[in-house]
Motif scaffolding. Structure first.
Motif, short mmCIF file in Angstrom:
data_model
loop_
_atom_site.label_atom_id
_atom_site.label_comp_id
_atom_site.label_asym_id
_atom_site.label_seq_id
_atom_site.Cartn_x
_atom_site.Cartn_y
_atom_site.Cartn_z
N UNK A 1 4.38 -10.11 14.07
CA UNK A 1 3.82 -10.11 13.37
C UNK A 1 4.61 -8.22 13.90
N UNK B 1 -8.70 -6.22 -2.51
CA UNK B 1 -8.09 -5.54 -1.67
C UNK B 1 -8.79 -3.77 -2.54
N UNK C 1 3.99 -4.67 14.35
CA UNK C 1 2.84 -3.17 14.23
C UNK C 1 3.31 -2.33 13.09
N UNK D 1 4.80 -0.91 7.63
CA UNK D 1 3.72 -0.47 6.43
C UNK D 1 2.51 -1.14 6.30
N UNK D 2 2.41 -2.60 5.42
CA UNK D 2 1.70 -3.41 5.11
C UNK D 2 0.24 -3.92 6.32
N UNK D 3 0.83 -3.86 7.44
CA UNK D 3 -0.07 -3.60 8.38
C UNK D 3 -1.06 -2.17 8.86
N UNK D 4 -1.00 -1.21 7.56
CA UNK D 4 -1.53 -0.09 8.01
C UNK D 4 -2.88 -0.06 7.64
N UNK D 5 -3.25 1.36 8.20
CA UNK D 5 -4.19 1.61 6.89
C UNK D 5 -5.49 0.25 6.36
N UNK D 6 -5.71 -0.51 7.84
CA UNK D 6 -6.64 -1.55 7.63
C UNK D 6 -7.57 -1.49 8.53
N UNK D 7 -9.39 -1.26 7.64
CA UNK D 7 -10.48 -1.22 8.70
C UNK D 7 -11.21 -3.05 8.04
N UNK E 1 -9.40 3.60 1.86
CA UNK E 1 -7.99 2.34 2.17
C UNK E 1 -8.69 1.43 2.84
N UNK E 2 -7.77 0.32 2.70
CA UNK E 2 -8.54 -1.07 2.73
C UNK E 2 -9.20 -1.16 3.73
N UNK E 3 -10.69 -1.30 3.47
CA UNK E 3 -11.52 -2.13 4.20
C UNK E 3 -11.75 -3.19 3.90
#
Lengths: 224, 224
Positions: free
Chosen positions: A1, A84, A3, A6-12, A90-92
């Motif tokens: 992975x 999604x 880090x 961008x596909x892994x950012x902004x996820x909570x 953001x993606x939660x």
DNA sequence: ACAAAAGTGTTGACTTTACACCCATGG
DNA sequence: CCATGGGTGTAAAGTCAACACTTTTGT
């Protein structure tokens, strides 16, 4: 992975609790009113974003405390909600919990830093909720109905013990169904969720009832 | 939720699938060998990090495809694993899935961009796995045993139908238990998971067996 | 002694378990 | 006609559903 991808950012992670109670034969769930965007002014289940320093369940408990003042609750994870677009900013991904307590034993905060109201709503009179919380609540109710017959989840509703007539009313409220008194006793005792104390109910003009308590550990049954 | 708060940063989602098969009476699970840090060289369950553009289940399916070549699988979410330190590089919450397929129908990639090996391991001969995957697998096995008696999860193991003797061997392998042939039939049919086709097995020197198939939809049973 | 709610037992219906023989096919 | 594995029925035990009367307490 990678880090930095961008596909892994902004996820909570959201931790969301459907906290139930039963009042006079009516099953209710705790809702709070949002004071901020998104969904400002909407009712939602209690919950919020998980800190990266806390375990899931601890986060759910912290959110309950912060937004309703309620403490000392036992909750149980039941499902994840991850569409999604379930949250607008953001993606939660939401982890859902259920719990049940006696609403008379808690002091509910009506307003906090992030909430403008809080109340218990009968589960058949739920307004449209913010986020996907109507869906989460629906699943939570299903799970509650399963858990009361195979776990000691009701222990937190009756921390000081319970009589069989009280329990019967509770089951009838949650399952929305009536039971024969004699058969209910037999079934309940055979489920092996409760054990006799040698106490009785404080009386009020009639025959006092025996007190039972939920067991600490429930062994699981054969499935085939 | 203040998106800039450090407490909300650097959190990610793992989607992890315990993919099972049954070969000659032995229940096995698919493991892959890691080619990168962390846990380089360790066996783990198939999975990886969720993209912020895909749904949970889609992510799990994509990871299966990427790391093993396996496609067209039905999987089912069963639990979330969220201990703060379950992953060493950053905070990762894992959503666990289970599925079961016929290993003979798939071509397993032995090596990919991120894996140096892949194989089916009998569930009683599992090496120490990377991350918390031993724990995830343990829960997955429990869930599998529950699901085979109350859902049509075995449909993907037998997409072209199944005979009762085959099914019995499968249940015996997964539940690690023997059944009487006549009683197994009665029980199985009463579970209402399968339906008769009017076909029979292709024979091989003995009486051909009737073919059944798993139903598309399973209605849920009364719980009390 | 009455009102109010708790406690208890039995019968018939149904479900589960244990168990043994016949059947269809290919060779 | 034999070997192999598939299919079926029944009786006894156990579980579930329906049902009414007795007990304890406070007033």
């Amino acid at each position: 992975m990678d880090v930095k991808n961008k596909l892994y950012k902004n996820t909570g992670i959201h931790v969301i609790t459907a906290l139930f109670t039963v009042e006079q034969g009516v099953t209710k769930v705790l809702l709070i009113k949002r004071k901020n965007e998104p969904f400002l002014g909407d009712w939602v289940l209690t919950g919020g974003a998980l800190y990266n320093t806390e375990d899931l369940e601890d986060g759910a408990i912290r959110e309950l405390k912060e937004k309703t003042g309620i403490e000392n609750v036992e909750i149980k994870q039941f499902k994840v909600f991850g569409k999604v677009n379930r949250s607008p900013m953001m993606r939660m991904v939401a982890v859902g919990f259920i719990g049940i307590i006696d609403s008379k034993r808690v002091h509910l905060l009506r307003e906090t830093r992030n909430t403008s109201n809080a109340d218990w709503f009968p589960i058949n009179k739920i307004p449209p909720l913010g986020y996907d919380h109507n869906e989460i609540l629906e699943e939570a109710i299903k799970e509650l109905r399963v858990q009361i017959v195979k776990s000691n989840i009701l222990k937190s509703l009756f921390p000081d013990g319970v009589t069989l007539p009280e329990l019967q009313k509770t089951y009838e409220a949650i399952l929305n169904k009536k039971f024969d008194r004699r058969n209910f006793r037999k079934k309940m005792l055979s489920l092996d969720l409760i054990e006799d104390t040698n106490l009785t109910d404080r009386f009020e003009g009639n025959k006092p009832a025996k007190l039972y308590r939920f067991k600490k550990q429930i062994e699981n049954k054969e499935i085939f």
